[in-house]
Design a protein around this motif. Structure first.
Motif, short mmCIF file in Angstrom:
data_model
loop_
_atom_site.label_atom_id
_atom_site.label_comp_id
_atom_site.label_asym_id
_atom_site.label_seq_id
_atom_site.Cartn_x
_atom_site.Cartn_y
_atom_site.Cartn_z
N THR A 6 0.83 -1.21 0.00
CA THR A 6 0.00 0.00 0.00
C THR A 6 0.86 1.25 0.00
O THR A 6 0.63 2.20 -0.75
N VAL A 9 2.38 1.90 -3.46
CA VAL A 9 1.42 2.44 -4.43
C VAL A 9 1.14 3.92 -4.16
O VAL A 9 1.19 4.76 -5.06
N SER A 13 2.21 7.17 -6.54
CA SER A 13 1.26 8.14 -7.11
C SER A 13 1.62 9.56 -6.67
O SER A 13 1.51 10.50 -7.43
#
Lengths: 160, 111
Positions: A6, A9, A13
């Motif tokens: 998590t 990711v 971004s």
């Protein structure tokens, strides 16, 4: 494992949006850690080692079909909007999905919304309620096959 | 390259125009939501891709924005449609209405 994935990711971004500078790296890391903790506590999801593979399948098997359908649906909208008397045969129909998991259902509902002439309104258990401009089938099976058949198959390959 | 990006942006603008026309011309709420969602989603995609081609530095950001739009736009329209079903008068020309079993038909204004 879940936390690390998590975090990666979110961090990726953030860096994509903010740019590659030292300050942004530090701030991005802090924000991502906080968000990871909150997300893992509040939202029920799993990320495992197959995630990259799934992502690749998603991009190369699902996305081309999705984009093609999106273009088709826009041509369909154009045809309806520009014809002098708008051809309509609207109704709410119910379709059944075999996909499990919230994210799979969300992806399916979103795909249905962006395909020609259909708009998903609500999900209840394994049924998706769809507004369609042109009601074709009479039964549940017919409608399911017409509206979600191809996406059901493709997303079944991704979310397993 | 510049010309390609302008072509993309013009196509995006045309899709937006189409969406606006759809909202104006469609006879009832749900058809309007449909026309609006589809046209604006693809319109935003092509417009953003055009911008990404014009400024290659932004290409990754543009793709990230596209992902978020692809997630958010259909969800928003579903929420709108659901709210409209619960609170508005339904169109007269419905052929079939399976949603009735979920919301209990007409007398639904109280919740």
């Amino acid at each position: 494992m879940k936390y690390v994935a998590t975090f990666l990711v979110l961090f990726a971004s953030y860096i994509l949006l903010a740019g590659f500078y030292v300050q942004e790296l530090i701030l991005g890391a802090i924000v991502s850690i906080i968000l990871t903790i909150i997300l893992a506590k509040l939202v029920n999801y799993t990320i495992d080692y197959r995630f990259p593979v799934k992502l690749l399948v998603f991009i190369f098997a699902y996305l081309p079909v999705f984009i093609w359908k999106l273009i088709l649906s826009n041509i369909d909208v154009a045809r309806r909007v520009l014809s002098p008397k708008i051809p309509l045969n609207p109704g709410f129909v119910k379709i059944k999905t075999d996909l499990k998991g919230d994210f799979a259902k969300l992806a399916l509902a979103n795909s249905i919304t962006l395909t020609p002439g259909t708009l998903s309104v609500d999900i209840k258990d394994e049924y998706i309620y769809v507004h369609t401009v042109d009601v074709k089938g009479k039964t549940l099976e017919e409608n399911t096959k017409n509206i979600s058949g191809i996406f059901e198959k493709l997303l079944g390959g991704v979310f397993k | 390259m510049e010309i390609v990006s302008y072509v993309f942006m013009i196509i995006g603008g045309l899709f937006y125009l189409l969406g606006g026309l759809g909202v104006l011309r469609m006879p009832d709420t749900f058809d309007r939501i449909q026309a609006g969602t589809k046209a604006t989603t693809l319109g935003a995609f092509t417009l953003l891709i055009g911008i990404g081609i014009a400024n290659p530095d932004w290409l990754l950001k543009v793709f990230l924005i596209i992902v978020f739009i692809a997630l958010a736009n259909p969800i928003g329209s579903s929420a709108l449609a659901k709210a409209a079903y619960r609170s508005c008068e339904l169109p007269k020309n419905l052929v079939q209405d399976d949603l009735k079993e979920l919301f209990g038909g007409e007398d639904n204004d109280s919740n």
